[in-house]
Write an enzyme that holds these catalytic residues in place. Structure first.
Site, PDB file in Angstrom:
ATOM      1  N   GLU A  51       6.401   6.065  -8.921  1.00 29.22           N
ATOM      2  CA  GLU A  51       5.088   5.729  -8.923  1.00 29.22           C
ATOM      3  C   GLU A  51       4.289   6.870  -7.971  1.00 29.22           C
ATOM      4  O   GLU A  51       3.114   7.337  -8.303  1.00 29.22           O
ATOM      5  CB  GLU A  51       4.755   4.294  -8.332  1.00 29.22           C
ATOM      6  CG  GLU A  51       4.958   3.364  -9.507  1.00 29.22           C
ATOM      7  CD  GLU A  51       4.836   1.921  -8.979  1.00 29.22           C
ATOM      8  OE1 GLU A  51       4.690   0.976  -9.901  1.00 29.22           O
ATOM      9  OE2 GLU A  51       4.849   1.787  -7.751  1.00 29.22           O
ATOM     10  N   GLY A  57       0.749  -1.436   0.042  1.00 31.77           N
ATOM     11  CA  GLY A  57       0.052   0.033  -0.120  1.00 31.77           C
ATOM     12  C   GLY A  57       0.804   1.292  -0.034  1.00 31.77           C
ATOM     13  O   GLY A  57       0.218   2.282   0.348  1.00 31.77           O
ATOM     14  N   ASN A  96       1.543   3.024  -2.629  1.00 28.28           N
ATOM     15  CA  ASN A  96       0.787   3.901  -3.453  1.00 28.28           C
ATOM     16  C   ASN A  96      -0.429   4.448  -2.947  1.00 28.28           C
ATOM     17  O   ASN A  96      -0.740   5.887  -2.957  1.00 28.28           O
ATOM     18  CB  ASN A  96       0.615   3.161  -4.680  1.00 28.28           C
ATOM     19  CG  ASN A  96       1.763   3.078  -5.707  1.00 28.28           C
ATOM     20  OD1 ASN A  96       2.095   4.247  -6.346  1.00 28.28           O
ATOM     21  ND2 ASN A  96       2.169   2.062  -5.740  1.00 28.28           N
ATOM     22  N   ASN A 146      -5.220   2.294 -13.260  1.00 28.66           N
ATOM     23  CA  ASN A 146      -4.100   1.236 -12.592  1.00 28.66           C
ATOM     24  C   ASN A 146      -2.769   1.987 -12.822  1.00 28.66           C
ATOM     25  O   ASN A 146      -2.647   2.611 -13.551  1.00 28.66           O
ATOM     26  CB  ASN A 146      -4.207   0.097 -13.214  1.00 28.66           C
ATOM     27  CG  ASN A 146      -3.390  -1.123 -12.751  1.00 28.66           C
ATOM     28  OD1 ASN A 146      -3.159  -1.316 -11.728  1.00 28.66           O
ATOM     29  ND2 ASN A 146      -2.692  -1.774 -13.670  1.00 28.66           N
ATOM     30  N   HIS A 156       1.211   0.320 -13.200  1.00 29.85           N
ATOM     31  CA  HIS A 156       2.131  -0.808 -13.356  1.00 29.85           C
ATOM     32  C   HIS A 156       3.462  -0.319 -13.328  1.00 29.85           C
ATOM     33  O   HIS A 156       3.915   0.647 -13.992  1.00 29.85           O
ATOM     34  CB  HIS A 156       1.578  -1.172 -14.779  1.00 29.85           C
ATOM     35  CG  HIS A 156       2.088  -2.487 -15.326  1.00 29.85           C
ATOM     36  ND1 HIS A 156       1.832  -3.708 -14.846  1.00 29.85           N
ATOM     37  CD2 HIS A 156       3.240  -2.755 -15.976  1.00 29.85           C
ATOM     38  CE1 HIS A 156       2.727  -4.687 -15.197  1.00 29.85           C
ATOM     39  NE2 HIS A 156       3.473  -3.953 -16.312  1.00 29.85           N
ATOM     40  N   ARG A 202     -16.345 -15.116 -10.327  1.00 27.06           N
ATOM     41  CA  ARG A 202     -15.778 -13.966  -9.952  1.00 27.06           C
ATOM     42  C   ARG A 202     -16.800 -12.684 -10.016  1.00 27.06           C
ATOM     43  O   ARG A 202     -16.537 -11.604  -9.209  1.00 27.06           O
ATOM     44  CB  ARG A 202     -14.820 -13.629 -11.340  1.00 27.06           C
ATOM     45  CG  ARG A 202     -13.863 -12.626 -10.910  1.00 27.06           C
ATOM     46  CD  ARG A 202     -12.771 -12.926 -11.819  1.00 27.06           C
ATOM     47  NE  ARG A 202     -11.706 -13.986 -10.887  1.00 27.06           N
ATOM     48  CZ  ARG A 202     -10.344 -13.805 -10.833  1.00 27.06           C
ATOM     49  NH1 ARG A 202      -9.849 -12.306 -11.382  1.00 27.06           N
ATOM     50  NH2 ARG A 202      -9.541 -14.602 -10.263  1.00 27.06           N
TER      51      ARG A 202
HETATM   52  C1  GAR Z   1       3.327  -1.200  -7.429  1.00 23.30           C
HETATM   53  O1  GAR Z   1       4.777  -1.277  -7.829  1.00 23.30           O
HETATM   54  C2  GAR Z   1       2.539  -1.482  -8.360  1.00 23.30           C
HETATM   55  O2  GAR Z   1       2.865  -0.821  -9.591  1.00 23.30           O
HETATM   56  C3  GAR Z   1       2.314  -3.047  -8.808  1.00 23.30           C
HETATM   57  O3  GAR Z   1       2.615  -3.456  -7.607  1.00 23.30           O
HETATM   58  C4  GAR Z   1       3.162  -2.659  -6.521  1.00 23.30           C
HETATM   59  C5  GAR Z   1       2.193  -2.287  -5.558  1.00 23.30           C
HETATM   60  O4  GAR Z   1       3.041  -1.530  -4.481  1.00 23.30           O
HETATM   61  N1  GAR Z   1       1.381  -3.031  -9.694  1.00 23.30           N
HETATM   62  C6  GAR Z   1       1.250  -4.053 -10.539  1.00 23.30           C
HETATM   63  O5  GAR Z   1       2.038  -4.920 -10.486  1.00 23.30           O
HETATM   64  C7  GAR Z   1      -0.025  -4.313 -11.048  1.00 23.30           C
HETATM   65  N2  GAR Z   1      -0.191  -5.338 -12.100  1.00 23.30           N
HETATM   66  P1  GAR Z   1       2.179  -0.610  -3.074  1.00 23.30           P
HETATM   67  O6  GAR Z   1       1.312  -1.868  -2.736  1.00 23.30           O
HETATM   68  O7  GAR Z   1       3.267  -0.500  -2.377  1.00 23.30           O
HETATM   69  O8  GAR Z   1       1.440   0.088  -3.637  1.00 23.30           O
END
Ligand code: GAR
Length: 220
Positions: A176, A14, A16, A109, A111, A67
């Protein structure tokens, strides 16, 4: 118009989510996180949400064979909190067409790669193994493919000779944490004009002069 109402979907750490909460708190993001939804009850993101006084719902996929049934529970929660933009922040479940129809062009999203390079999972290591000189991160709208929707913001990150998955992931995360709030702010200001695959930004951009973040304004 009030502040943009966000619903943030998480599965893990989490960071982000934290960046979004910090930007909101500091008055740099004109939005409010109304609810955080996790598919994983041990996600540290839940702790972060609670610390900020944000309502949390855990909707796990384990018990339900369909789902769409699980997604209906998520959709109901998002509607209950009046969510206008769904923010996937490290959410590791794929969403179906059914979910997308509930929030058309209202799901973003992040990535950890420069799409369309390296969609899917374990992409930081894949970028190292491939030998690219730059990787980075991408904020995009969700469509029916995996990591294929219209791109809003990208930031480039150089890959160094001595990078490990951890060191490179760390530098990608830093980017990010600035581009996700930036993309959400542009959405909040009604400045994203999606035409087919392309997203045009109305007006100047805050990442002026940083050529590793695009969009930016040349002399902004
Ligand atoms: C982030 O790096 C995000 O880009 C990636 O998961 C991480 C989550 O970090 N997302 C993916 O790979 C989606 N396909 P966080 O939980 O610390 O925000």
């Amino acid at each position: 118009m009030g502040r943009l109402k966000l619903g943030v979907l998480v599965s893990g750490n989490g960071s982000n989510l934290q960046a979004i909460l910090d930007h909101v708190k500091e008055g740099r993001l004109d939005a409010e996180v109304r609810v955080v939804i996790s598919d994983n009850r041990t996600a540290f993101a839940i702790e972060r949400a609670k610390r900020s006084g944000i309502p949390v719902a855990v909707v796990d996929y384990g018990s339900s064979p369909r789902r769409e049934d699980v997604e209906n529970r998520i959709i109901a929660r998002l509607r209950e909190y009046g969510v206008e933009l769904v923010v996937l922040a490290g959410y590791m479940k794929l969403l179906t067409r059914h979910f997308m129809a509930a929030f058309p062009m209202r799901i973003m999203n992040i990535h950890p790669a420069l799409l369309p390079s390296f969609p899917g999972v374990n992409v930081v290591q894949k970028a190292i193994d491939y030998g690219v000189r730059f990787t980075g991160c991408t904020v995009h709208f969700i469509d029916e493919g995996t990591d294929t929707g219209p791109i809003v913001v990208q930031a480039a990150v150089p890959v160094m000779d001595d990078d490990t998955e951890e060191t490179l992931a760390q530098r990608i995360h830093e980017k990010e944490h600035s581009i996700y709030p930036m993309a959400i702010q542009l959405f909040a200001e009604g400045r994203l004009d999606v035409r087919g695959r392309r997203v045009f930004i109305k007006g100047p951009c805050s990442a002026a002069g940083d050529h590793c973040i695009n969009p930016y304004s040349p002399r902004g």
